[in-house]
Scaffold this active site. Structure first.
Site, PDB file in Angstrom:
ATOM      1  N   CYS A 125      57.043  39.363  22.986  1.00 14.48           N
ATOM      2  CA  CYS A 125      55.775  39.495  22.274  1.00 14.48           C
ATOM      3  C   CYS A 125      55.892  38.614  21.050  1.00 14.48           C
ATOM      4  O   CYS A 125      56.619  38.947  20.109  1.00 14.48           O
ATOM      5  CB  CYS A 125      55.504  40.944  21.876  1.00 14.48           C
ATOM      6  SG  CYS A 125      53.964  41.126  20.933  1.00 14.48           S
ATOM      7  N   CYS A 128      54.010  40.340  17.633  1.00 10.77           N
ATOM      8  CA  CYS A 128      54.528  41.565  17.013  1.00 10.77           C
ATOM      9  C   CYS A 128      55.625  42.139  17.901  1.00 10.77           C
ATOM     10  O   CYS A 128      56.683  41.553  18.027  1.00 10.77           O
ATOM     11  CB  CYS A 128      53.417  42.564  16.744  1.00 10.77           C
ATOM     12  SG  CYS A 128      52.347  42.877  18.173  1.00 10.77           S
ATOM     13  N   SER A 129      55.373  43.282  18.525  1.00 12.50           N
ATOM     14  CA  SER A 129      56.396  43.865  19.399  1.00 12.50           C
ATOM     15  C   SER A 129      55.764  44.703  20.498  1.00 12.50           C
ATOM     16  O   SER A 129      56.227  45.799  20.801  1.00 12.50           O
ATOM     17  CB  SER A 129      57.371  44.720  18.578  1.00 12.50           C
ATOM     18  OG  SER A 129      56.667  45.747  17.880  1.00 12.50           O
ATOM     19  N   CYS A 130      54.676  44.211  21.094  1.00 18.71           N
ATOM     20  CA  CYS A 130      54.009  44.945  22.175  1.00 18.71           C
ATOM     21  C   CYS A 130      55.001  45.180  23.316  1.00 18.71           C
ATOM     22  O   CYS A 130      55.673  44.242  23.760  1.00 18.71           O
ATOM     23  CB  CYS A 130      52.801  44.162  22.664  1.00 18.71           C
ATOM     24  SG  CYS A 130      51.510  43.990  21.407  1.00 18.71           S
TER      25      CYS A 130
END
Length: 229
Positions: A125, A128-130
């Site tokens: 991702c 961000c950190s999906c």
């Protein structure tokens, strides 16, 4: 969105696969700044009676050991065993995974990408950190780190080498960028010598990193029991 990039290695993504989650904070223990801030916030909220540490621990334990990554490992194992399910997973991963009872937070919209003999898939991702919590549990620290998020796109082959995965030069590496609208599950190749194994035995061969794309599924000879958990 897939990317196909192979450039020169950049900075080390700094992924550390061993994380000490103990709560001993004596003078000889040094926390990284983010961990220290989180724990300070937790202490303040607990003292104000706004959170219950036991409830917080139960939530974390649910995502670490119950929600995933064992769920994802079972999805992969079933795809290995049942061609019809594998076809369904390719066509509509959200529905196929939901049918197994693994729908939930951060896994509302899923796509499964299958490794082949000449193509290896890697998930990142970049913004961000999906991450698909419902099938893989909580994301590892390195997945959220800016160096991994940048280099997985610009130098995927170099990043994989740092994880210990050195793929043949002829293997195409395809990078998939997760978003808030769509998250990915990598279906690794089924290891040789697994004929006759059942779903749970096959799931033991599927670790979290294999479903992100930074590792392969384990072979029966080298597998450590519980690797898919």
């Amino acid at each position: 969105m897939p990317h196909d990039h192979e450039q020169n290695p950049g900075q080390n993504p700094g992924h550390d696969h061993g994380h000490d989650h103990g709560h001993d904070h004596g003078p000889d223990n040094h926390l990284d700044p983010m961990t220290a801030r989180v724990m300070a916030l937790e202490t303040i909220l607990t003292e104000k009676g706004l959170i219950d540490p036991a409830a917080l621990d139960a939530i974390i334990e649910t995502y670490v050991s119950k929600v995933g990554p064992r769920n994802g490992a079972r999805v992969v194992a079933r795809a290995w065993l049942e061609p019809d399910f594998a076809d369904w997973l390719r066509e509509d991963a959200t529905a196929a995974i939901t049918e197994m009872g693994y729908a939930g937070r951060q896994g509302e919209h899923m796509r499964a990408v299958f490794n082949t003999g000449d193509t290896h898939n890697l998930v990142v991702c970049t913004l961000c950190s999906c991450y698909p919590w419902s099938v893989l549990g909580l994301p590892p620290v390195w997945y959220k780190a800016p160096p991994y998020r940048a280099r997985a796109v610009s130098d995927p082959r170099g990043v994989l080498r740092e994880f210990g995965l050195d793929l043949p030069a002829a293997t195409r590496i395809r990078v998939w960028d997760s978003t808030a609208e769509l998250r990915y599950l990598v279906v690794p190749l089924r290891p040789e010598g697994t004929e006759g194994l059942g779903l749970e035995e096959l799931a033991d061969l599927v670790g979290r990193d294999a479903m992100i794309g930074t590792a392969l599924a384990a072979s029966p000879a080298t597998n450590v029991p519980g690797a898919g958990r």
